[in-house]
Design a protein around this motif. Sequence first.
Motif, mmCIF file in Angstrom:
data_model
loop_
_atom_site.group_PDB
_atom_site.id
_atom_site.type_symbol
_atom_site.label_atom_id
_atom_site.label_comp_id
_atom_site.label_asym_id
_atom_site.label_seq_id
_atom_site.Cartn_x
_atom_site.Cartn_y
_atom_site.Cartn_z
ATOM 1 N N GLY A 5 0.841 -1.198 0.000
ATOM 2 C CA GLY A 5 0.000 0.000 0.000
ATOM 3 C C GLY A 5 0.872 1.242 0.000
ATOM 4 O O GLY A 5 0.633 2.200 0.730
ATOM 5 N N CYS A 6 1.890 1.241 -0.845
ATOM 6 C CA CYS A 6 2.941 2.260 -0.806
ATOM 7 C C CYS A 6 2.541 3.600 -1.399
ATOM 8 O O CYS A 6 3.323 4.548 -1.335
ATOM 9 N N ASN A 7 1.356 3.713 -1.997
ATOM 10 C CA ASN A 7 0.946 4.953 -2.638
ATOM 11 C C ASN A 7 1.946 5.252 -3.750
ATOM 12 O O ASN A 7 2.159 4.402 -4.601
ATOM 13 N N ASP A 8 2.588 6.421 -3.743
ATOM 14 C CA ASP A 8 3.560 6.725 -4.803
ATOM 15 C C ASP A 8 4.996 6.405 -4.397
ATOM 16 O O ASP A 8 5.929 6.743 -5.100
ATOM 17 N N GLY A 9 5.170 5.747 -3.252
ATOM 18 C CA GLY A 9 6.494 5.328 -2.820
ATOM 19 C C GLY A 9 7.235 6.319 -1.945
ATOM 20 O O GLY A 9 8.369 6.051 -1.537
ATOM 21 N N THR A 10 6.618 7.438 -1.610
ATOM 22 C CA THR A 10 7.299 8.454 -0.804
ATOM 23 C C THR A 10 7.711 7.905 0.560
ATOM 24 O O THR A 10 8.873 8.043 0.979
ATOM 25 N N ASP A 34 1.327 -1.192 -4.699
ATOM 26 C CA ASP A 34 0.042 -0.535 -4.466
ATOM 27 C C ASP A 34 -0.912 -0.960 -5.578
ATOM 28 O O ASP A 34 -0.488 -1.202 -6.706
ATOM 29 N N ILE A 35 -2.186 -1.010 -5.244
ATOM 30 C CA ILE A 35 -3.200 -1.419 -6.214
ATOM 31 C C ILE A 35 -3.440 -0.346 -7.278
ATOM 32 O O ILE A 35 -3.870 -0.641 -8.383
ATOM 33 N N ALA A 41 2.805 4.745 -11.182
ATOM 34 C CA ALA A 41 3.432 5.429 -12.320
ATOM 35 C C ALA A 41 4.007 6.776 -11.889
ATOM 36 O O ALA A 41 5.117 7.146 -12.308
ATOM 37 N N ARG A 42 3.273 7.501 -11.044
ATOM 38 C CA ARG A 42 3.774 8.789 -10.547
ATOM 39 C C ARG A 42 5.056 8.574 -9.742
ATOM 40 O O ARG A 42 6.039 9.294 -9.908
ATOM 41 N N ALA A 56 2.623 -2.026 -9.460
ATOM 42 C CA ALA A 56 1.176 -1.966 -9.301
ATOM 43 C C ALA A 56 0.648 -3.397 -9.239
ATOM 44 O O ALA A 56 0.884 -4.184 -10.150
ATOM 45 N N ASP A 57 -0.031 -3.726 -8.135
ATOM 46 C CA ASP A 57 -0.526 -5.085 -7.963
ATOM 47 C C ASP A 57 -1.563 -5.109 -6.852
ATOM 48 O O ASP A 57 -1.540 -4.276 -5.949
ATOM 49 N N ASP A 58 -2.462 -6.067 -6.908
ATOM 50 C CA ASP A 58 -3.455 -6.299 -5.861
ATOM 51 C C ASP A 58 -3.030 -7.556 -5.112
ATOM 52 O O ASP A 58 -3.374 -8.667 -5.493
ATOM 53 N N VAL A 59 -2.268 -7.379 -4.045
ATOM 54 C CA VAL A 59 -1.715 -8.527 -3.324
ATOM 55 C C VAL A 59 -2.756 -9.274 -2.506
ATOM 56 O O VAL A 59 -2.484 -10.357 -1.995
#
Length: 194
Positions: A5-10, A34-35, A41-42, A56-59
């Motif tokens: 659930g990392c969002n944009d990785g910040t 993150d889903i 991509a951002r 991007a994945d739905d774990v």
Amino acid sequence: MLDIGCNDGTLTREFRAALLSKGGASKVEAFGVDIDADLIARGQRMYSADEVQLVADDVAAHDHEAQIVSTAKAYDLVTCFGVTMWVHLNYGDEGLLRLLRRLAHCTRGSLVIEPQLWKSYKNAKRRLRRAGANIPESFVSIGVGSQEELDEMVHCALSSHFTGHTKLGTTANWGRNVWEYFDHSSDEASLGGE
């Protein structure tokens, strides 16, 4: 490390930097998942793959096949902030348990998890009703009905995979407990001590 659930990785990038500077690690491979493909991509545009690798994945999906969350205990640190309720609401009890099992199986050292509060579940249902949307069957089929039952479900699922756990604190903005589950048999020290 792996951030679910990392969002944009910040935050993933900040964890990596903290592990390098304060944790004394000489090298940290950081992965985020993150889903939301747009957020990923951002993040991929913002950060180099040397800093953090984003996918991007739905774990939580039943038929999940991604290699980033494998069944081999591969990660020294796995983090999961603000994800459990959405998995639970969209995939029901079995979906949440499936996610917790996957997190436990890919964690070699410590899992740091921040489950949402039961009141957030009720607020999500209220928002749907106000918007005139149908409440999905997965919302209705959830077997827990209180914060205590939710805490017990998460704790029981994770305790069967780890030798110990400790409360690291509470988030300032949301009032959610942050827990660390760890395996002392791996000879790794826990983040919060014993």
